[in-house]
Design an enzyme around this catalytic site. Structure first.
Site, PDB file in Angstrom:
ATOM      1  N   SER A 251       0.868  -1.210   0.130  1.00  0.00           N
ATOM      2  CA  SER A 251       0.086   0.045  -0.031  1.00  0.00           C
ATOM      3  C   SER A 251       0.962   1.439   0.036  1.00  0.00           C
ATOM      4  CB  SER A 251      -0.904  -0.024   1.239  1.00  0.00           C
ATOM      5  OG  SER A 251      -1.535   1.191   1.382  1.00  0.00           O
TER       6      SER A 251
ATOM      7  N   TYR B 178      -2.092  -1.073   9.894  1.00  0.00           N
ATOM      8  CA  TYR B 178      -2.066  -1.145   8.635  1.00  0.00           C
ATOM      9  C   TYR B 178      -0.677  -0.617   7.798  1.00  0.00           C
ATOM     10  CZ  TYR B 178      -3.978  -1.232   3.851  1.00  0.00           C
ATOM     11  OH  TYR B 178      -4.053  -1.625   2.442  1.00  0.00           O
TER      12      TYR B 178
ATOM     13  N   LYS C 267       2.193  -2.838   6.045  1.00  0.00           N
ATOM     14  CA  LYS C 267       2.494  -2.618   4.548  1.00  0.00           C
ATOM     15  C   LYS C 267       3.827  -2.681   4.425  1.00  0.00           C
ATOM     16  CE  LYS C 267      -1.840  -4.138   3.074  1.00  0.00           C
ATOM     17  NZ  LYS C 267      -1.891  -5.385   2.283  1.00  0.00           N
TER      18      LYS C 267
END
Length: 263
Positions: A139, A152, A156
């Site tokens: 991401s 998150y 990533k």
């Protein structure tokens, strides 16, 4: 184009969003596809594809499930050529101080340990076929702050580094490992954002921080994943490809629309 004629492909997180778009695109280009997902979306995607697909329920962060999924590809299709480790979870939007250690651990289990397990168990089977590709979904949140929660974003960032390390450790195997780094994309994970914007008549504001001034559709990310998995990317290895409308090309600035001058 039939870039994957006769190829065996696994897509994790294939029950929706980028994974579903990629599974369909792989099949359209000749691949036999294992659609893996924790939800019944896997069965729905496989049904959309037809005879070129098999569905399996799997938890991307479970080693037993990953082993079963790779074994199914080898059993049904005689081996494995491409692994698209796409499954992931968001972990919400809490800041560091409101995030529990348990949440961090779960996000890392799915988003980082999942791709690790995909590489660990898929790569030897791909080597047996003479080489192929592994694509991971990272991401733009893994590139720098501001695009996701602490859990998150950290997961990533780990995926990006994992792609680099795996590419090096598979040296001489003819197995390439790369990652895609999506920007804001309309998937199940981001559906509330897009739905709210549409209901409020503000859909034109979604993605306005990138130069293209819009969010992405899953098919746009799927095309990037297929490129990295294909022979067209035969000399691309250990890279993180940002597919974000240009968001990560700049630090935060105040921009004007093209053709307009300051008042």
């Amino acid at each position: 184009m039939m870039r994957f004629e006769g190829k065996s492909v696994i897509v994790t997180g294939g029950g929706s969003g980028i994974g579903r778009a990629a599974a369909i695109a792989f099949a359209e280009e000749g691949a036999s596809v294992i659609v893996a997902d924790l939800t019944e979306g896997a069965d729905e995607t496989a049904a959309m594809i037809g005879g070129a697909a098999r569905a399996i329920r799997m938890d991307a962060g479970s080693e037993e499930d990953v082993i079963r999924t790779v074994a199914l590809a080898c059993e049904k299709y005689g081996g494995l050529d491409v692994m698209f480790a796409n499954a992931g979870i968001s972990g919400g939007m809490a800041n560091i101080f409101d995030t529990s250690a348990e949440l961090i651990a779960e996000v890392l289990r799915v988003n980082l340990i999942g791709p690790f397990l995909a590489i660990k168990h898929a790569a030897p089977r791909i080597v047996e076929r003479g080489g192929g590709a592994i694509v991971l979904t990272a991401s733009v949140a893994g590139l720098r702050s501001g695009a996701g929660s602490p859990a998150y974003s950290a997961s990533k960032a780990g995926v990006i580094n994992l792609a680099q390390v795996a590419a090096q450790q598979l040296s001489g195997s003819n197995v390439r490992v790369n990652a895609i780094c999506p920007g804001l994309t309309e998937t199940g994970m981001t559906k509330p954002v897009f739905d709210y914007a549409r209901d409020a008549g503000k859909i034109d504001r979604v993605g306005r921080l990138n130069p293209l001034r819009r969010g992405a559709q899953p098919e746009e990310l799927a095309r990037a994943a297929l490129f990295l998995a294909s022979d067209e990317a035969s000399y691309v290895n250990g890279q993180a490809l940002a597919v974000d409308g240009g968001l990560s090309s700049s630090h935060a600035v105040t921009r004007q629309d093209y053709g307009k001058t300051a008042a």
